[in-house]
Write a protein that holds these residues in place. Structure first.
Motif, mmCIF file in Angstrom:
data_model
loop_
_atom_site.group_PDB
_atom_site.id
_atom_site.type_symbol
_atom_site.label_atom_id
_atom_site.label_comp_id
_atom_site.label_asym_id
_atom_site.label_seq_id
_atom_site.Cartn_x
_atom_site.Cartn_y
_atom_site.Cartn_z
ATOM 1 N N ALA A 158 0.842 -1.216 0.000
ATOM 2 C CA ALA A 158 0.000 0.000 0.000
ATOM 3 C C ALA A 158 0.868 1.253 0.000
ATOM 4 C CB ALA A 158 -0.927 -0.019 1.218
ATOM 5 N N GLU A 159 1.925 1.254 0.796
ATOM 6 C CA GLU A 159 2.836 2.401 0.803
ATOM 7 C C GLU A 159 3.468 2.598 -0.575
ATOM 8 O OE1 GLU A 159 5.647 1.673 3.847
ATOM 9 O OE2 GLU A 159 4.252 2.043 5.523
ATOM 10 N N TRP A 181 0.848 4.147 -2.950
ATOM 11 C CA TRP A 181 0.583 5.556 -2.648
ATOM 12 C C TRP A 181 1.737 6.449 -3.112
ATOM 13 C CZ3 TRP A 181 2.675 9.336 0.618
ATOM 14 C CH2 TRP A 181 1.864 10.433 0.875
ATOM 15 N N GLN A 182 2.976 6.000 -2.870
ATOM 16 C CA GLN A 182 4.121 6.785 -3.310
ATOM 17 C C GLN A 182 4.211 6.829 -4.838
ATOM 18 O OE1 GLN A 182 7.460 5.010 -1.410
ATOM 19 N NE2 GLN A 182 6.885 5.706 0.664
ATOM 20 N N ASP A 208 1.682 6.709 -6.974
ATOM 21 C CA ASP A 208 0.641 7.615 -7.458
ATOM 22 C C ASP A 208 1.078 9.080 -7.310
ATOM 23 O OD1 ASP A 208 -2.158 8.203 -8.287
ATOM 24 O OD2 ASP A 208 -2.246 9.068 -6.272
ATOM 25 N N HIS A 209 1.596 9.447 -6.147
ATOM 26 C CA HIS A 209 2.030 10.809 -5.945
ATOM 27 C C HIS A 209 3.210 11.177 -6.852
ATOM 28 C CE1 HIS A 209 -0.649 10.940 -2.549
ATOM 29 N NE2 HIS A 209 -0.310 12.223 -2.295
ATOM 30 N N LEU A 268 -3.965 1.450 2.773
ATOM 31 C CA LEU A 268 -3.924 2.648 1.941
ATOM 32 C C LEU A 268 -4.879 3.720 2.486
ATOM 33 C CD1 LEU A 268 -2.628 3.824 -0.620
ATOM 34 C CD2 LEU A 268 -4.577 2.911 -1.915
ATOM 35 N N ALA A 278 -7.835 8.077 0.208
ATOM 36 C CA ALA A 278 -7.064 7.120 -0.586
ATOM 37 C C ALA A 278 -7.841 5.819 -0.694
ATOM 38 C CB ALA A 278 -5.700 6.888 0.049
ATOM 39 N N ILE A 300 -5.884 3.068 -8.192
ATOM 40 C CA ILE A 300 -5.547 3.677 -6.912
ATOM 41 C C ILE A 300 -5.797 5.174 -6.971
ATOM 42 C CG2 ILE A 300 -3.823 1.932 -6.316
ATOM 43 C CD1 ILE A 300 -1.674 3.923 -7.185
ATOM 44 N N GLY A 326 -4.777 8.659 -4.535
ATOM 45 C CA GLY A 326 -4.016 9.130 -3.391
ATOM 46 C C GLY A 326 -4.864 9.836 -2.362
ATOM 47 N N ASP A 327 -5.872 10.622 -2.814
ATOM 48 C CA ASP A 327 -6.860 11.224 -1.921
ATOM 49 C C ASP A 327 -8.104 11.513 -2.749
ATOM 50 O OD1 ASP A 327 -6.637 13.893 -3.133
ATOM 51 O OD2 ASP A 327 -4.711 14.031 -2.063
#
Length: 423
Positions: free
Chosen positions: A45-46, A49-50, A52-53, A93, A100, A116, A118-119
């Protein structure tokens, strides 16, 4: 609860192994998810998220490529994850950032799309990945079932192999109780504990069989041996024409005979079982017994030692019990053997023999066989049969033999043979 508890050792062991297997498999299942899959889902999940950003920061959301797709934040592509790993990844996530999310689909024959966000303000990023199939719960339980089945089958075969000697021993227990085991039961074999149990049960069976024989012998023997003197006493007391003073000596003889008979039977039953075994020198023992024969029984004793300086091995014996054998033979020699006795030591390759020969008339040849087997109930030439039974019983406890034979030059010879015993 007891109605469901197996009675046989085999099925009890299999049931306990099954419970143990299910418990360990359940523990492995929980520990695997807790310490393998969950940390892996959190790291995954980390990573998503990274990723996607990083792509948004690089303006990749404005230049879609074949392996990536972008959709509006208000869309709901795919569906929530269905397997455990991706569900846990979506959960971790959502804990990283508000809004997220992770969704899966659609799925084609060769790949899976993962979406996915991120927010809640960022677009959905779709990535085409290889199919992620962890088997699901049904596969996990099927695998555990196959492992359990194979394990229980192997456990049943192993336990049955180990339990077979114990089952044989249980089947033979009625025969052991009847005293058949020493002659008819083949060795059970099996593990060391089962062999020890077999030896213990065999020893107890022999002891019980011996106690039964001795009890029977004690009851029937006393009844048989006391009948004659008791009959004489009753006949003396009931006769009208007799002088009691004149018969007093005969009555005292009968009472002494009964007392001696009871003492002999008690000696037969006891037979020195509780006496400690010691080592004695053969020459010293024969010299001591010869001195007893001279002092206590008034016999003329001549000792003949083996020719040559050969060293005789020590004699392992219960001295009081073995002395009873010699005293019986000395008493017979005093009453029926002419008052003379020759004692001889003969050394054989694996045994030592002590021969006692009196100078009496001997016994009829028909009585030699029963005397050697200890089954002669009463004999006219050399005392009552109880003395012989005592001697044969004690010699058997020493691992030796007692054999009688009429000497060629007259008299009766008793051969006491003691086999060598290695420590």
């Amino acid at each position: 609860m007891r109605s469901f508890w197996p009675r046989s050792t085999l099925w009890r062991t299999v049931l306990l192994l099954a419970v143990l297997l299910l418990g360990t498999q359940g523990a492995v299942y929980v520990l695997f998810h807790q310490y393998v899959l969950n940390p892996a889902a959190e790291r995954f999940a980390e990573f998503l998220w990274q990723t996607d950003h990083a792509l948004i920061a690089a303006d990749a959301d404005h230049t879609p490529v074949g392996a990536l797709q972008w959709r509006s934040p208000h869309d709901l592509p795919g569906a929530p994850a269905s397997n455990y790993f991706l569900r846990q990844s979506a959960h971790y996530l959502a804990r990283i950032a508000p809004g997220a999310a992770l969704r899966v689909g659609p799925v084609d024959a060769h790949a899976t799309w993962m979406w996915i966000r991120g927010d809640h303000r960022q677009p959905w990023l779709g990535m085409r990945v290889s199919p992620m199939n962890f088997g699901g719960q049904s596969f996990m339980f099927m695998r555990l079932g196959v492992i359990a089945l194979c394990t229980l089958l192997g456990a049943w075969i192993i336990v049955r192999q180990i339990n077979r000697p114990l089952a044989r021993l249980a089947a033979e227990a009625p025969r052991i109780g009847r005293g058949d085991m020493p002659e008819s039961l083949e060795p059970i074999g099996g593990p060391l504990e089962v062999r020890h149990l077999e030896q213990a049960i065999t020893s107890m069976a022999k002891d019980l069989h011996r106690l039964h024989e001795e009890r029977t012998l004690l009851l029937t023997g006393i009844s048989h041996e006391l009948r004659t003197p008791l009959s004489r006493l009753l006949l003396t007391l009931h006769l009208q024409d007799h002088d009691l003073l004149a018969e007093k000596a005969a009555m005292l003889v009968d009472v002494s005979e009964m007392d001696e008979t009871i003492d002999k039977f008690l000696t037969l039953v006891r037979s020195g079982d509780q006496e400690r075994v010691i080592q004695v020198g053969v020459r010293d023992w024969v010299a001591e017994m010869a001195e007893t024969a001279r002092e206590r029984y008034g016999l003329e004793v001549q000792i003949e030692h083996p020719a040559g300086p050969a060293t005789l091995p020590p004699l392992r014996c219960r001295p009081l019990a073995l002395e009873r054998v010699f005293r019986n033979l000395f008493d017979n020699a005093r009453h029926y053997g002419g008052g003379r006795l020759d004692m001889q030591i003969i050394r054989h390759p694996a045994s030592t023999e002590i021969c006692l020969r009196d100078h009496g008339p001997g016994v009829p040849e028909r009585d030699i066989g029963p005397m050697n087997s200890g089954t002669l109930p009463r004999q006219s030439g050399h005392g009552s049969g109880i003395g012989l039974r005592i001697c044969q019983h004690i010699m058997a406890r020493h691992g030796g033999t007692l054999r009688f034979a009429n000497a060629e030059t007259g008299g009766l010879t008793a051969h006491l043979s003691f086999p060598d015993k290695k420590d």
